[in-house]
Design a protein around this motif. Structure first.
Motif, PDB file in Angstrom:
ATOM      1  N   ALA A 208      -8.906  -6.246 -16.683  1.00 13.14           N
ATOM      2  CA  ALA A 208      -9.218  -4.923 -16.227  1.00 13.14           C
ATOM      3  C   ALA A 208     -10.536  -4.841 -15.093  1.00 13.14           C
ATOM      4  CB  ALA A 208      -9.877  -4.378 -17.586  1.00 13.14           C
ATOM      5  N   GLY A 209     -10.270  -3.939 -14.219  1.00 17.17           N
ATOM      6  CA  GLY A 209     -11.217  -3.861 -13.218  1.00 17.17           C
ATOM      7  C   GLY A 209     -10.811  -4.571 -12.053  1.00 17.17           C
ATOM      8  N   SER A 210      -9.877  -5.424 -12.114  1.00 19.91           N
ATOM      9  CA  SER A 210      -9.509  -6.370 -10.678  1.00 19.91           C
ATOM     10  C   SER A 210      -8.582  -6.052  -9.997  1.00 19.91           C
ATOM     11  CB  SER A 210      -9.199  -7.785 -11.323  1.00 19.91           C
ATOM     12  OG  SER A 210      -7.962  -7.663 -12.101  1.00 19.91           O
ATOM     13  N   PHE A 211      -7.971  -4.738 -10.130  1.00 19.14           N
ATOM     14  CA  PHE A 211      -7.053  -4.201  -9.194  1.00 19.14           C
ATOM     15  C   PHE A 211      -7.683  -3.113  -8.230  1.00 19.14           C
ATOM     16  CE2 PHE A 211      -7.302  -1.649 -13.245  1.00 19.14           C
ATOM     17  CZ  PHE A 211      -7.412  -0.586 -12.706  1.00 19.14           C
ATOM     18  N   GLU A 212      -6.747  -3.051  -6.868  1.00 23.53           N
ATOM     19  CA  GLU A 212      -7.483  -2.090  -5.897  1.00 23.53           C
ATOM     20  C   GLU A 212      -6.813  -0.424  -6.427  1.00 23.53           C
ATOM     21  OE1 GLU A 212      -6.254  -3.292  -2.049  1.00 23.53           O
ATOM     22  OE2 GLU A 212      -6.390  -5.338  -2.545  1.00 23.53           O
TER      23      GLU A 212
ATOM     24  N   TRP B 291       5.121   9.632  -2.827  1.00 24.22           N
ATOM     25  CA  TRP B 291       5.802   9.115  -1.851  1.00 24.22           C
ATOM     26  C   TRP B 291       5.127   8.553  -0.741  1.00 24.22           C
ATOM     27  CZ3 TRP B 291      11.048   8.070  -2.632  1.00 24.22           C
ATOM     28  CH2 TRP B 291      11.808   7.803  -1.615  1.00 24.22           C
ATOM     29  N   SER B 292       4.268   9.510  -0.246  1.00 23.01           N
ATOM     30  CA  SER B 292       3.576   9.169   1.107  1.00 23.01           C
ATOM     31  C   SER B 292       2.423   8.118   0.633  1.00 23.01           C
ATOM     32  CB  SER B 292       2.879  10.309   1.641  1.00 23.01           C
ATOM     33  OG  SER B 292       1.654  10.816   0.718  1.00 23.01           O
ATOM     34  N   ILE B 293       2.008   8.025  -0.474  1.00 23.68           N
ATOM     35  CA  ILE B 293       0.953   6.835  -0.943  1.00 23.68           C
ATOM     36  C   ILE B 293       2.015   5.466  -0.813  1.00 23.68           C
ATOM     37  CG2 ILE B 293      -0.327   5.872  -2.543  1.00 23.68           C
ATOM     38  CD1 ILE B 293      -1.257   8.701  -3.153  1.00 23.68           C
ATOM     39  N   ALA B 294       3.135   5.660  -1.540  1.00 23.72           N
ATOM     40  CA  ALA B 294       3.980   4.389  -1.651  1.00 23.72           C
ATOM     41  C   ALA B 294       4.408   3.990  -0.428  1.00 23.72           C
ATOM     42  CB  ALA B 294       5.295   4.596  -2.566  1.00 23.72           C
ATOM     43  N   GLU B 295       4.776   4.785   0.687  1.00 24.18           N
ATOM     44  CA  GLU B 295       5.026   4.335   2.049  1.00 24.18           C
ATOM     45  C   GLU B 295       3.835   3.749   2.558  1.00 24.18           C
ATOM     46  OE1 GLU B 295       6.812   7.936   3.636  1.00 24.18           O
ATOM     47  OE2 GLU B 295       8.816   7.220   3.155  1.00 24.18           O
ATOM     48  N   ASP B 296       2.694   4.212   2.335  1.00 28.02           N
ATOM     49  CA  ASP B 296       1.444   3.656   3.062  1.00 28.02           C
ATOM     50  C   ASP B 296       1.159   2.162   2.704  1.00 28.02           C
ATOM     51  OD1 ASP B 296       1.137   5.722   4.864  1.00 28.02           O
ATOM     52  OD2 ASP B 296      -0.339   6.786   3.599  1.00 28.02           O
ATOM     53  N   ILE B 297       1.080   2.037   1.129  1.00 27.64           N
ATOM     54  CA  ILE B 297       0.801   0.728   0.402  1.00 27.64           C
ATOM     55  C   ILE B 297       1.618  -0.297   0.530  1.00 27.64           C
ATOM     56  CG2 ILE B 297      -0.809   1.994  -1.027  1.00 27.64           C
ATOM     57  CD1 ILE B 297       1.017   1.600  -3.112  1.00 27.64           C
ATOM     58  N   ALA B 298       2.864   0.090   0.768  1.00 32.13           N
ATOM     59  CA  ALA B 298       3.921  -1.026   0.652  1.00 32.13           C
ATOM     60  C   ALA B 298       5.179  -0.343   1.864  1.00 32.13           C
ATOM     61  CB  ALA B 298       4.586  -1.144  -0.742  1.00 32.13           C
ATOM     62  N   PRO B 299       4.964  -0.365   3.216  1.00 34.00           N
ATOM     63  CA  PRO B 299       5.889  -0.115   4.067  1.00 34.00           C
ATOM     64  C   PRO B 299       7.246  -1.105   3.917  1.00 34.00           C
ATOM     65  CG  PRO B 299       3.896  -1.444   5.003  1.00 34.00           C
ATOM     66  CD  PRO B 299       3.717  -1.110   3.665  1.00 34.00           C
ATOM     67  N   GLY B 300       7.184  -2.332   3.630  1.00 28.32           N
ATOM     68  CA  GLY B 300       8.276  -2.873   3.472  1.00 28.32           C
ATOM     69  C   GLY B 300       9.052  -3.100   2.463  1.00 28.32           C
ATOM     70  N   HIS B 301       8.678  -1.977   1.194  1.00 25.03           N
ATOM     71  CA  HIS B 301       9.359  -2.141   0.224  1.00 25.03           C
ATOM     72  C   HIS B 301      10.166  -0.823  -0.116  1.00 25.03           C
ATOM     73  CE1 HIS B 301       6.507  -5.254  -0.725  1.00 25.03           C
ATOM     74  NE2 HIS B 301       7.308  -5.765  -1.448  1.00 25.03           N
TER      75      HIS B 301
ATOM     76  N   THR C 248      -0.287  -4.738  -8.563  1.00 20.37           N
ATOM     77  CA  THR C 248      -0.741  -6.077  -7.805  1.00 20.37           C
ATOM     78  C   THR C 248       0.380  -6.639  -6.653  1.00 20.37           C
ATOM     79  OG1 THR C 248       0.188  -7.184  -9.652  1.00 20.37           O
ATOM     80  CG2 THR C 248      -2.001  -6.829  -9.742  1.00 20.37           C
ATOM     81  N   GLU C 249       1.245  -6.274  -6.931  1.00 21.02           N
ATOM     82  CA  GLU C 249       2.289  -6.779  -5.857  1.00 21.02           C
ATOM     83  C   GLU C 249       2.490  -6.000  -4.451  1.00 21.02           C
ATOM     84  OE1 GLU C 249       5.302  -4.252  -8.589  1.00 21.02           O
ATOM     85  OE2 GLU C 249       3.682  -5.703  -8.910  1.00 21.02           O
ATOM     86  N   TYR C 250       1.504  -5.026  -4.566  1.00 20.35           N
ATOM     87  CA  TYR C 250       1.563  -3.900  -3.397  1.00 20.35           C
ATOM     88  C   TYR C 250      -0.011  -4.084  -2.817  1.00 20.35           C
ATOM     89  CZ  TYR C 250       5.914  -2.501  -5.332  1.00 20.35           C
ATOM     90  OH  TYR C 250       7.316  -2.470  -5.817  1.00 20.35           O
ATOM     91  N   ALA C 251      -0.695  -4.592  -3.862  1.00 24.33           N
ATOM     92  CA  ALA C 251      -2.205  -4.595  -3.290  1.00 24.33           C
ATOM     93  C   ALA C 251      -2.740  -5.091  -2.083  1.00 24.33           C
ATOM     94  CB  ALA C 251      -3.032  -5.176  -4.495  1.00 24.33           C
ATOM     95  N   GLY C 252      -2.138  -6.372  -1.874  1.00 21.48           N
ATOM     96  CA  GLY C 252      -2.557  -7.040  -0.740  1.00 21.48           C
ATOM     97  C   GLY C 252      -2.068  -6.379   0.576  1.00 21.48           C
ATOM     98  N   SER C 253      -1.033  -5.485   0.646  1.00 18.14           N
ATOM     99  CA  SER C 253      -0.508  -5.007   1.875  1.00 18.14           C
ATOM    100  C   SER C 253      -1.002  -3.413   1.908  1.00 18.14           C
ATOM    101  CB  SER C 253       1.014  -4.840   1.694  1.00 18.14           C
ATOM    102  OG  SER C 253       1.560  -4.093   0.751  1.00 18.14           O
ATOM    103  N   ALA C 254      -1.955  -2.957   1.097  1.00 19.02           N
ATOM    104  CA  ALA C 254      -2.425  -1.628   1.164  1.00 19.02           C
ATOM    105  C   ALA C 254      -3.317  -1.513   2.663  1.00 19.02           C
ATOM    106  CB  ALA C 254      -3.446  -1.418   0.129  1.00 19.02           C
ATOM    107  N   SER C 255      -3.190  -0.293   3.211  1.00 14.35           N
ATOM    108  CA  SER C 255      -3.680  -0.061   4.275  1.00 14.35           C
ATOM    109  C   SER C 255      -5.173   0.650   4.322  1.00 14.35           C
ATOM    110  CB  SER C 255      -2.800   0.888   5.183  1.00 14.35           C
ATOM    111  OG  SER C 255      -2.762   1.953   4.421  1.00 14.35           O
ATOM    112  N   GLY C 256      -5.686   0.565   2.869  1.00 13.29           N
ATOM    113  CA  GLY C 256      -7.134   0.921   2.926  1.00 13.29           C
ATOM    114  C   GLY C 256      -7.285   2.527   3.036  1.00 13.29           C
ATOM    115  N   LYS C 257      -6.585   3.155   2.401  1.00 20.76           N
ATOM    116  CA  LYS C 257      -6.440   4.667   2.483  1.00 20.76           C
ATOM    117  C   LYS C 257      -7.938   5.163   1.824  1.00 20.76           C
ATOM    118  CE  LYS C 257      -3.126   7.895   3.030  1.00 20.76           C
ATOM    119  NZ  LYS C 257      -2.474   9.233   2.324  1.00 20.76           N
TER     120      LYS C 257
END
Length: 127
Positions: free
Chosen positions: A63-67, A78-88, A118-127
């Motif tokens: 708990a608490g270790s996610f972005e 949809w727009s947040i999904a495209e921003d945080i994981a553009p390749g998915h 967690t599978e998309y947390a590393g590729s988030a663009s920091g919105k």
């Protein structure tokens, strides 16, 4: 003066006959049915409400270790999904966002914080 004599008239009392309770086959079925109703009701309630907290064998993030991402005005899942994981595939990302954040609908409020899977947390663009 006359004397009055009271005589106790003893009435014969009918003998008490002890009867044995006899129950027919139909009566036994009715008693069995009535006895099983609370058991069946409790079992049905346990089955119907027991699926709410299923545990999986997967190791989850502590708990608490996610972005998190803060929803801006005009943002949608949809727009947040495209921003945080553009390749998915955005449909999979939206589904992951809704599951992780326990969203019942796709309606978002500005300023709301969303946890990122967690599978998309590393590729988030920091919105």
């Amino acid at each position: 003066m006359s004397t009055l004599t009271i005589t106790d008239a003893v009435r014969p009392i009918a003998p008490v006959v002890s009867t044995r309770l006899r129950i027919t086959a139909r009566g036994r079925r009715v008693v069995a049915l009535l006895a099983s109703v609370p058991v069946v009701t409790a079992l049905a309630a346990a089955i119907l409400s027991g699926g709410g907290a299923l545990a999986s064998g997967e190791a989850g993030a502590p708990a608490g270790s996610f972005e998190t991402v803060t929803v801006l005005p005009g943002d949608s899942l949809w727009s947040i999904a495209e921003d945080i994981a553009p390749g998915h595939d955005p449909r999979d990302v939206v589904d992951g966002l809704m599951s992780l954040n326990a969203l019942s609908s796709a309606v978002l409020d500005a300023g709301q914080s969303l946890a990122i899977p967690t599978e998309y947390a590393g590729s988030a663009s920091g919105k």
